[in-house]
Each structure stands twice: as C-alpha cells, then as structure tokens.
Design a protein around this motif. Structure first.
Motif, PDB file in Angstrom:
ATOM      1  N   GLN A 136      55.896  61.242  67.835  1.00 43.55           N
ATOM      2  CA  GLN A 136      55.783  62.662  67.480  1.00 43.55           C
ATOM      3  C   GLN A 136      56.811  63.524  68.211  1.00 43.55           C
ATOM      4  N   GLU A 167      49.243  52.352  74.066  1.00 51.37           N
ATOM      5  CA  GLU A 167      49.142  52.747  72.656  1.00 51.37           C
ATOM      6  C   GLU A 167      49.369  54.254  72.477  1.00 51.37           C
ATOM      7  N   ARG A 168      48.704  55.019  73.317  1.00 56.13           N
ATOM      8  CA  ARG A 168      48.788  56.474  73.161  1.00 56.13           C
ATOM      9  C   ARG A 168      50.194  56.979  73.472  1.00 56.13           C
ATOM     10  N   ARG A 189      52.321  56.297  70.485  1.00 58.76           N
ATOM     11  CA  ARG A 189      52.010  57.203  69.373  1.00 58.76           C
ATOM     12  C   ARG A 189      52.604  58.587  69.635  1.00 58.76           C
ATOM     13  N   LEU A 190      52.540  59.026  70.900  1.00 60.12           N
ATOM     14  CA  LEU A 190      53.132  60.323  71.243  1.00 60.12           C
ATOM     15  C   LEU A 190      54.643  60.298  71.061  1.00 60.12           C
TER      16      LEU A 190
END
Lengths: 203, 420
Positions: B286, B278-279, B282-283
């Motif tokens: 960005q 997940e992380r 999400r990164l």
C-alpha cells in the motif's frame, strides 16, 4: 477483571488486525497498522531484554570462573562488540566485516555439516525393515539421481519421472500440508479470538 | 514409552513386543535421579535435567530387572502400615479421637490382594509419568539409535571420509560432468522473462534466505541479477529477515563489479529490513515509502535516490524476484504481495523448499520457479562471473554414490551383525 481483561484485549486486537486484511486495508483506518507497529516494538524490546539477560547470565559465569567460563567470556565480548558496532556505526564497513567474515562463514559451516548428518540419517532410513522403507529408499535414490544432469544422458525417462513425481505425488502431499496448515491456523485463531485458548491469561 | 533395543521404535508401556519390528521388549527402562527425582533412561550415567551422577547403569540380561528395581526408591505403602506423612498430624489433640479413623485398623477392600513386585513397579511408574514433568533431553533419548540400528564407528568414519572426497571430486576429475548440463524449462522461462525487462524498469529483489544457504543461492542470484544489471534494470533490494540486508549488500556489490557503470543509488538500492511479517508485507503493497523512507546503506530519503523516483507501492515494480530458503517466507510473499500486485513473481529457491513451492508455480502464482545450484549452472548468461562453487557437478555425482553405498551398508552390516 484480571481474567476478562486480557481476553478482551486479545480478542479486540486480533479482530482489528484481522479486519485490516480485508478490503483495501482502510476499513479501520490506521488502527491495524498502529497495533502491528506496537507489536513490532514490543518484540524488539523483548529481544533487547533477552540479549541483556543472556549477557548478564554469561557475564556472571565468566566472573565466577565457572566451568567453561571461557566460552561465556567469548560470547559476551562478541555480543557487546557487535551490538556496539551496530549502534555506534550502523551500516559501517566494520559491521559489514563482522557479517562477511564471522557470521556468514559460521552459518555456512553449520549448513555444511548437514551433509554428514544426512548421510548418517540415510544409513538409518535406508534399512529395509518394511514396505514403506523400500518405497523411501527407491524414491530417495531416484530423486537424487533425477537431480543430476547425467540422468538425462542415462535415460530421458529419469528426468521425466522426476518431474512427474514432483508434480503429482509430491504436490498432492504439499497441497495437503498447506490446506492442513491453513485449517489449523484458522482453528487456532478462532479459539484465541473466542477466548477458548488463553495463552496470554494470568492463570 | 519403551524404546525397542533393536530398531529404536517407541512403544507404549503396555507393549510386550515392538510394534515396529516385533522384537521382545523389556520393562520400561527408567531410572530416578537421586538429586532432583527426574526420570532418566537406564543407559544414562548423568541426569538429563540436573546432570547429577546416576547410580551404575544396569547391564546384560539383568538390565531390565535391575532398572525396574532401582528406578523407584519411594517406599510403597503397605496395607496396615502407618502413614509417615499424616496430613492431620498437626491437629492431634484438637479433634475428638472418635472423629479420626485409625488408618492402622481401617479395613481395606483390597487387603486380600497381594500385588506382585512388577505390578507395584508398573503402578509407581504410571504415577511418576503422570505427575512428573518430562525430563530434559527425553526427546534426544527417544531419537537415539540403538542396537543394530546404530551406525558402527568404522562405517561412520568411512562414509564421512567419502563425503569429504565427494566434495573434492571436481578438483580430481576436472568437473567433466558439467558438459551434460542443459537448461530446464523453468530456467529458460526465467531467462526469457529477464530478457523482456527494458532498461530503466524496476525489479524488486527479496533477499529472504539465510547466509548458510548462500553457497546454494548466491551463484543463482548473481547470474540472474548480473543479467538484469547488464540489461539496465534498476534493482531494489528488500528483506523480511534482518540478515537479508547484509546478503543483499554482498551479492549486489559483486553484481556491480560485473556490470559496467552500475552504481548504488542510481542503478540499485538496498531499502533494508521490512518487519511485521504478513502485515508488514501487506502494508508495503500500500505504501512502501511510509515503512522504509530511507535506504539502508546511505540512510538517504527516496527523493535523493534516482533509482527510487516514481515508486510508491510494490505495484510500481515490473517484477518481483524472490530469493528464499524458507517455505513460510515464500508463502508470505506469494499470498500477501502476489495477490495484491499485478506484476509477476519469480522464485529462486533452495532445492530443499522447491517441492513446497510447486503448487504455487502450477497455479500460476509464481511465474517461474528455479531451484538450487543447478539453476545457476543452467541459466544462460554470456561472460558469466566465474565461481568455483559452481564446479560441483562431479561432487553431486560422487555424493550420490555415497548414498548408494550407505543404503547397501545399512542393510548388509546389521545383517552380518545379526549373523555373528
């Protein structure tokens, strides 16, 4: 201290990573990313240690000539060869050959066996013992039929009913599972963050 | 737990009759391993924990009785008998005699109650279950079909042979069933979306499936990606599974042979494995370049790859094409990426997880959801690459017949066995 420190580290780490999901992701600067990178590094290290342990255990079996040591020998040789190729020649044609001609066919073979397992399971599941079994049998065979292109030729009602089954009862069940999973995850997270569950503690 | 001999249902120890089929139950059939003490099912000949040989299994009508007799070899302490393992034995002589009550002469409130053999067995069983860790292989024992539920070997061989014949059916029939195929609305929706992609626009392709499901997803991926490649779209592959990179190389390599002048680096790129679940996703929304600064094949930075010029985040792609066989993976993409980017996500999923993704398609989080081999058969593409694994319509039809036969046999065979 021995009990409190792991809980404090867990709570703090969890909260920092959790807060990183809010806003534009820059609430706590680079800390959430740093922690996630650390976790990925630790996971890679754990995997490496696991592989080393597996190689040692099977290597020992092969050297001692224990029963079925041949399998252990094949495992160790294959593991070391693949690992060596991956380290020395990453992205090489040799490594691609291992993936294309060993890994992919083996996985496909295991998946193909599912057809036989499903038929065996169908034999057990399709026995009409209760009303639920009748519903299961009718629904299963109907959905299988609806999956086929020929179903539309038999009757346009079959694909329509299949779509309805997927859109209403199945979706309702799936939504229930998704909501349950989300609530369960939330509860488990809160329990760990508040120190009620301590899977990491040295008890 | 007591497994019913008729239907295999697991009943509580207190049950006299099966909660599922009502058949009478015998006593709990556990046997103790003489080597490690683990509890095993009565029918096992070796210990499920240490593989040591067990004593001869009970059989026939005496099975239950012999099992309960031989299960627990621990001597039952009887009222008035001296305790062999006296915890205070080492303190003999140190403590005054009056301070140590003599267990032999100590009266018991329950001395007048004579427990039966069955009660002692039940008590011993309860004690062992409460204190022993579950023996290895217990789950397998509970799931194993027993009695009439077990498929006779002859039926098993017949059904397995028919499954093999079903797989070969298209070779026999010439796959005539394929003429009945007609595109479903979701497949047409995907085809229309692909047609709207302009030359040079970038599409992110997530290869999030296992090679084992390649037989189902590769044909669909090849058709859709070939369509995109022929329209001049730039394809950028990524995966949240390590093996997804190899799959991307396989599939995009074949796509490049179907589309003229479609070259690596200029028209398509494989970025590689994206860790962090997940992380990590999400990164990537960005700053994708910070996470995967080099491609996976040439190990070149983005500046040297024409296909990657102008890309910074996942928002710089026109669409996301998600190839998946895993509901959790699909959820990660939809929830972590889909909520952060303004571009549509199209899911190409195995038939197994298609129902799991319908809520996302209904809510609009997935712009289209196309599943399985049928998506590949239905996807409209001129001069589509020929694949023998798409000639399977008659095979599915034959397999449906096998399932019908299994349903009939599952009800007729046990009934005949019961009659005999």
């Amino acid at each position: 201290m021995r009990r409190v420190l792991p809980i404090a580290v867990t709570c703090l780490t969890g909260l920092v990573v959790l807060l990183g999901f809010f806003g534009n992701g820059d609430i706590l600067g680079g800390w959430p990313n740093l922690l996630v990178e650390g976790a990925a590094f630790l996971a890679a290290l754990a995997l490496l240690m696991g592989v080393a342990h597996l190689a040692l255990a099977h290597g020992r079996r092969a050297v001692r000539g224990e029963p079925q040591a041949g399998y252990s020998l094949v495992l160790v040789i294959a593991m070391l060869a693949t690992f060596g190729l991956g380290v020395v020649l990453p992205g090489s044609a040799e490594l691609a050959w291992v993936f294309d001609h060993l890994y992919t066919p083996l996985q496909a073979t295991m998946t193909a066996l599912l057809a036989f397992f499903v038929v065996s399971a169908a034999y057990r599941a399709f026995r009409l013992r209760h009303a639920e079994a009748v519903v299961l049998l009718i629904t299963s065979l109907f959905m299988l039929l609806g999956q086929l292109a020929v179903s539309e030729r038999l009757s346009p009602i079959i694909p329509a009913l299949r779509e309805w089954t997927l859109a209403i009862p199945v979706t309702a069940g799936v939504r229930g599972i998704l909501l349950g999973t989300a609530l369960g995850t939330l509860a488990a997270t809160l329990r760990i963050l508040t120190g009620i569950d301590r899977p990491q503690a040295l008890e | 737990m007591i497994a019913c001999q008729e239907c295999g249902h697991n009943n509580p120890e207190s049950a006299q009759r099966c909660e599922s089929c009502g058949a009478p139950l015998g006593p709990a059939l556990y046997r103790e391993c003489p080597a490690c003490g683990a509890l095993n099912a009565a029918e096992r000949s070796t210990c499920s924990r240490c593989l040591a040989p067990l004593t001869a299994p009970p059989s026939g009508a005496d099975a239950s009785e012999s099992a309960s007799d031989s299960s627990f070899t621990q001597d039952e302490p009887t009222a008035g008998a001296p305790q062999e393992d006296d915890p205070l034995a080492d303190l003999e002589g140190l403590l005054p005699p009056a301070a140590v009550p003599d267990p032999v002469s100590q009266p018991s409130r329950f001395a007048s109650h004579e427990s039966s053999e069955a009660e002692r067995d039940d008590a011993a069983l309860l004690h062992r279950i409460a204190t022993e860790p579950a023996p290895l292989g217990q789950v397998r024992r509970e799931d194993a079909p027993t009695g009439r539920e077990r498929m006779p070997d002859g039926i098993r061989w017949l059904l397995y042979l028919l499954v093999l014949l079903a797989a070969l059916a298209p070779l026999i029939t010439g796959n005539r069933g394929q003429q009945w195929e007609s595109p479903r609305p979701q497949t047409l929706l995907l085809a229309e979306a692909v047609a709207d992609i302009a030359p040079g626009e970038r599409v992110l392709v997530a290869f999030d499936y296992a090679p084992g499901y390649g037989g189902e997803l590769d044909p669909l991926a090849e058709r859709v990606l070939t369509d995109l490649a022929r329209r001049g779209a730039v394809l950028v592959a990524i995966s949240t599974r390590p093996e997804g990179v190899g799959l991307a190389r396989q599939v995009l390599g074949r796509v490049a042979t179907f589309a003229p002048d479609y070259r690596y680096g200029a028209n398509y790129v494989i970025l590689g494995y994206l860790p962090g679940a997940e992380r990590g996703l999400r990164l990537a929304t960005q700053d994708l370049a910070a996470i995967l600064p080099h491609d996976d094949v040439l190990q070149m930075p983005w500046e040297q790859l024409p296909a990657m010029q102008g890309i910074g985040t996942l928002n710089d792609f026109e669409a996301t094409l998600l190839l998946t066989d895993d509901g959790n993976s699909a959820r990660r993409w939809i929830e972590q990426v889909g909520t952060q980017v303004d571009t549509p996500t199209y899911a190409l999923a195995t038939a197994r997880i298609e129902p799991l993704l319908i809520p996302y398609q209904q809510s609009g989080q997935l712009a289209a959801l196309v599943g399985g081999v049928y998506g590949a058969l239905e996807y409209p593409l001129e001069d589509a690459p020929e694949r023998h694994d798409l000639h399977s319509t008659d095979g599915y039809l034959a397999l449906l017949g096998v399932f019908f036969l299994a349903a009939v046999l599952a009800n007729v065979v046990p009934w005949r066995m019961h009659q005999n």
